[in-house]
Design a protein around this motif. Sequence first.
Motif, PDB file in Angstrom:
ATOM      1  N   ASP A   1      -9.268   7.473  35.960  1.00 39.25           N
ATOM      2  CA  ASP A   1      -9.976   7.320  34.680  1.00 39.25           C
ATOM      3  C   ASP A   1      -9.801   8.526  33.771  1.00 39.25           C
ATOM      4  O   ASP A   1      -9.961   8.416  32.552  1.00 39.25           O
ATOM      5  CB  ASP A   1     -11.457   7.019  34.906  1.00 39.25           C
ATOM      6  N   ARG A   2      -9.426   9.671  34.317  1.00 37.52           N
ATOM      7  CA  ARG A   2      -9.162  10.846  33.487  1.00 37.52           C
ATOM      8  C   ARG A   2      -7.933  10.629  32.606  1.00 37.52           C
ATOM      9  O   ARG A   2      -7.775  11.284  31.568  1.00 37.52           O
ATOM     10  CB  ARG A   2      -8.965  12.076  34.373  1.00 37.52           C
ATOM     11  N   MET A   3      -7.064   9.707  33.019  1.00 39.07           N
ATOM     12  CA  MET A   3      -5.821   9.466  32.296  1.00 39.07           C
ATOM     13  C   MET A   3      -5.964   8.424  31.191  1.00 39.07           C
ATOM     14  O   MET A   3      -5.026   8.214  30.420  1.00 39.07           O
ATOM     15  CB  MET A   3      -4.736   9.036  33.286  1.00 39.07           C
ATOM     16  N   ILE A   4      -7.119   7.752  31.114  1.00 35.39           N
ATOM     17  CA  ILE A   4      -7.306   6.713  30.099  1.00 35.39           C
ATOM     18  C   ILE A   4      -7.426   7.352  28.716  1.00 35.39           C
ATOM     19  O   ILE A   4      -8.185   8.311  28.518  1.00 35.39           O
ATOM     20  CB  ILE A   4      -8.567   5.885  30.395  1.00 35.39           C
ATOM     21  N   LEU A   5      -6.671   6.812  27.762  1.00 36.97           N
ATOM     22  CA  LEU A   5      -6.769   7.243  26.366  1.00 36.97           C
ATOM     23  C   LEU A   5      -7.438   6.111  25.587  1.00 36.97           C
ATOM     24  O   LEU A   5      -6.800   5.086  25.321  1.00 36.97           O
ATOM     25  CB  LEU A   5      -5.388   7.542  25.796  1.00 36.97           C
ATOM     26  N   PRO A   6      -8.705   6.273  25.235  1.00 36.27           N
ATOM     27  CA  PRO A   6      -9.404   5.198  24.512  1.00 36.27           C
ATOM     28  C   PRO A   6      -8.749   4.925  23.163  1.00 36.27           C
ATOM     29  O   PRO A   6      -8.203   5.827  22.517  1.00 36.27           O
ATOM     30  CB  PRO A   6     -10.818   5.751  24.337  1.00 36.27           C
ATOM     31  N   ILE A   7      -8.807   3.665  22.748  1.00 39.12           N
ATOM     32  CA  ILE A   7      -8.251   3.284  21.447  1.00 39.12           C
ATOM     33  C   ILE A   7      -8.909   4.107  20.349  1.00 39.12           C
ATOM     34  O   ILE A   7     -10.128   4.258  20.289  1.00 39.12           O
ATOM     35  CB  ILE A   7      -8.463   1.776  21.198  1.00 39.12           C
ATOM     36  N   GLY A   8      -8.092   4.669  19.477  1.00 38.92           N
ATOM     37  CA  GLY A   8      -8.599   5.468  18.368  1.00 38.92           C
ATOM     38  C   GLY A   8      -8.612   6.957  18.619  1.00 38.92           C
ATOM     39  O   GLY A   8      -8.700   7.745  17.676  1.00 38.92           O
ATOM     40  N   GLU A   9      -8.512   7.367  19.876  1.00 39.50           N
ATOM     41  CA  GLU A   9      -8.485   8.796  20.183  1.00 39.50           C
ATOM     42  C   GLU A   9      -7.050   9.315  20.126  1.00 39.50           C
ATOM     43  O   GLU A   9      -6.113   8.658  20.585  1.00 39.50           O
ATOM     44  CB  GLU A   9      -9.094   9.080  21.552  1.00 39.50           C
ATOM     45  N   ALA A  10      -6.902  10.518  19.596  1.00 41.86           N
ATOM     46  CA  ALA A  10      -5.579  11.131  19.518  1.00 41.86           C
ATOM     47  C   ALA A  10      -5.131  11.615  20.895  1.00 41.86           C
ATOM     48  O   ALA A  10      -5.952  11.948  21.758  1.00 41.86           O
ATOM     49  CB  ALA A  10      -5.595  12.297  18.536  1.00 41.86           C
ATOM     50  N   VAL A  11      -3.834  11.658  21.091  1.00 39.70           N
ATOM     51  CA  VAL A  11      -3.275  12.208  22.323  1.00 39.70           C
ATOM     52  C   VAL A  11      -3.660  13.687  22.404  1.00 39.70           C
ATOM     53  O   VAL A  11      -3.400  14.451  21.457  1.00 39.70           O
ATOM     54  CB  VAL A  11      -1.740  12.068  22.341  1.00 39.70           C
ATOM     55  N   PRO A  12      -4.300  14.122  23.494  1.00 38.33           N
ATOM     56  CA  PRO A  12      -4.756  15.520  23.594  1.00 38.33           C
ATOM     57  C   PRO A  12      -3.599  16.462  23.907  1.00 38.33           C
ATOM     58  O   PRO A  12      -3.449  16.960  25.025  1.00 38.33           O
ATOM     59  CB  PRO A  12      -5.776  15.460  24.730  1.00 38.33           C
ATOM     60  N   ARG A  13      -2.782  16.725  22.918  1.00 36.50           N
ATOM     61  CA  ARG A  13      -1.556  17.496  23.132  1.00 36.50           C
ATOM     62  C   ARG A  13      -1.832  18.876  23.710  1.00 36.50           C
ATOM     63  O   ARG A  13      -1.033  19.404  24.491  1.00 36.50           O
ATOM     64  CB  ARG A  13      -0.773  17.604  21.825  1.00 36.50           C
ATOM     65  N   ALA A  14      -2.968  19.481  23.349  1.00 37.79           N
ATOM     66  CA  ALA A  14      -3.278  20.820  23.848  1.00 37.79           C
ATOM     67  C   ALA A  14      -3.508  20.834  25.356  1.00 37.79           C
ATOM     68  O   ALA A  14      -3.363  21.874  26.005  1.00 37.79           O
ATOM     69  CB  ALA A  14      -4.507  21.374  23.130  1.00 37.79           C
ATOM     70  N   SER A  15      -3.854  19.673  25.917  1.00 36.64           N
ATOM     71  CA  SER A  15      -4.096  19.574  27.359  1.00 36.64           C
ATOM     72  C   SER A  15      -2.841  19.176  28.119  1.00 36.64           C
ATOM     73  O   SER A  15      -2.877  19.086  29.353  1.00 36.64           O
ATOM     74  CB  SER A  15      -5.197  18.544  27.628  1.00 36.64           C
ATOM     75  N   LEU A  16      -1.776  18.893  27.391  1.00 34.31           N
ATOM     76  CA  LEU A  16      -0.532  18.440  27.997  1.00 34.31           C
ATOM     77  C   LEU A  16       0.573  19.457  27.731  1.00 34.31           C
ATOM     78  O   LEU A  16       0.436  20.325  26.871  1.00 34.31           O
ATOM     79  CB  LEU A  16      -0.156  17.066  27.435  1.00 34.31           C
ATOM     80  N   ILE A  17       1.661  19.345  28.447  1.00 29.72           N
ATOM     81  CA  ILE A  17       2.751  20.314  28.314  1.00 29.72           C
ATOM     82  C   ILE A  17       3.760  19.869  27.266  1.00 29.72           C
ATOM     83  O   ILE A  17       4.064  20.605  26.324  1.00 29.72           O
ATOM     84  CB  ILE A  17       3.446  20.530  29.673  1.00 29.72           C
ATOM     85  N   HIS A  18       4.291  18.671  27.421  1.00 27.03           N
ATOM     86  CA  HIS A  18       5.269  18.136  26.471  1.00 27.03           C
ATOM     87  C   HIS A  18       5.193  16.613  26.513  1.00 27.03           C
ATOM     88  O   HIS A  18       6.038  15.957  27.131  1.00 27.03           O
ATOM     89  CB  HIS A  18       6.688  18.646  26.728  1.00 27.03           C
ATOM     90  N   ALA A  19       4.184  16.092  25.857  1.00 28.45           N
ATOM     91  CA  ALA A  19       3.874  14.667  25.925  1.00 28.45           C
ATOM     92  C   ALA A  19       4.973  13.816  25.308  1.00 28.45           C
ATOM     93  O   ALA A  19       5.518  14.135  24.253  1.00 28.45           O
ATOM     94  CB  ALA A  19       2.552  14.395  25.214  1.00 28.45           C
ATOM     95  N   ARG A  20       5.252  12.704  25.980  1.00 29.62           N
ATOM     96  CA  ARG A  20       6.166  11.689  25.466  1.00 29.62           C
ATOM     97  C   ARG A  20       5.521  10.318  25.651  1.00 29.62           C
ATOM     98  O   ARG A  20       4.713  10.125  26.569  1.00 29.62           O
ATOM     99  CB  ARG A  20       7.512  11.734  26.193  1.00 29.62           C
ATOM    100  N   ALA A  21       5.889   9.376  24.783  1.00 22.09           N
ATOM    101  CA  ALA A  21       5.284   8.039  24.812  1.00 22.09           C
ATOM    102  C   ALA A  21       6.335   6.983  25.112  1.00 22.09           C
ATOM    103  O   ALA A  21       7.473   7.072  24.637  1.00 22.09           O
ATOM    104  CB  ALA A  21       4.622   7.734  23.471  1.00 22.09           C
ATOM    105  N   GLU A  22       5.936   5.976  25.899  1.00 23.54           N
ATOM    106  CA  GLU A  22       6.834   4.866  26.176  1.00 23.54           C
ATOM    107  C   GLU A  22       6.042   3.566  26.274  1.00 23.54           C
ATOM    108  O   GLU A  22       4.896   3.556  26.730  1.00 23.54           O
ATOM    109  CB  GLU A  22       7.628   5.104  27.464  1.00 23.54           C
ATOM    110  N   PRO A  23       6.627   2.449  25.820  1.00 19.06           N
ATOM    111  CA  PRO A  23       5.947   1.152  25.878  1.00 19.06           C
ATOM    112  C   PRO A  23       6.029   0.553  27.273  1.00 19.06           C
ATOM    113  O   PRO A  23       7.047   0.689  27.962  1.00 19.06           O
ATOM    114  CB  PRO A  23       6.727   0.308  24.874  1.00 19.06           C
ATOM    115  N   GLU A  24       4.961  -0.117  27.684  1.00 21.69           N
ATOM    116  CA  GLU A  24       4.924  -0.738  28.994  1.00 21.69           C
ATOM    117  C   GLU A  24       4.177  -2.068  28.948  1.00 21.69           C
ATOM    118  O   GLU A  24       3.285  -2.268  28.123  1.00 21.69           O
ATOM    119  CB  GLU A  24       4.241   0.182  30.016  1.00 21.69           C
TER     120      GLU A  24
END
Length: 264
Positions: A87-110
């Motif tokens: 559940d720590r990995m869930i990104l609720p709709i409307g919330e921005a990707v927490p880039r400061a908590s990540l190293i080098h975020a990338r997005a992919e469709p699934e």
Amino acid sequence: MTDTNTWSAARVAERLLQAEDSATALTSIRAEWDGLDLATAYAAQDLALNVRVARGEKVTGVKLGVTSKAKQRQVGVDSPSTAWLTDRMILPIGEAVPRASLIHARAEPEIAFVMGRRLQGPGVSAASALAAVDHVVGAIEIIDSRFSGYKFSMMDAVADNNSSGRYATGPISRRPEDLDLALEGCLLEVDGEVVDSATGAAVHGHPAEALAFAANTLAARGHAIEAGWVVLTGGMTDAVPVKPGARIAVHFTNLGTVTVAGGH
């Protein structure tokens, strides 16, 4: 070269969790320790999950990696890999990707499955796997390798929980029998520009085949896929960097649109 006698699955898990918690990139563990085989990598992954649960995280599902033939050729393997969602990995709709908590975020469709009942191998087929699904949703996974420059071996990636970061699921769901999942298409859009496209056939030939693979592989380690869990079946396209303020949208044929924004 690091003293190989100091390495173990527990140390690998500890080192990768520390890198995740501090958002600090590492170099390849496999390059330092040739004893990191797939069995040890999966052991490290499971040990890390135990730590996540002990600190209050709840298991919400399973994710697959390297489900496309192109990615398998790229990393020199002939089958996907599995990892855990919490559940720590869930990104609720409307919330921005927490880039400061990540190293080098990338997005992919699934394409994601939400399970209606428990699915346990061995011997699970695509048809029996699909029969255990309650509904299907579109998703965006935000991957975040703990290895510098996304340079790693297959063993590194498995130990690193398949580059887990965050995931967002869309608001539109469909029953699996109402979809042709092999032909379910998606357009990947960054800041209004379409940059890639794919269909569900890119995912291990069919997303249900990926689900069956996950169930059978997890069974060999004593695990099952539980009712209510989300299963991310693998990236349909290459992942794109999540830049500050970027708007990333995935438009599915029947599963609607999923959108995330890059935080600053």
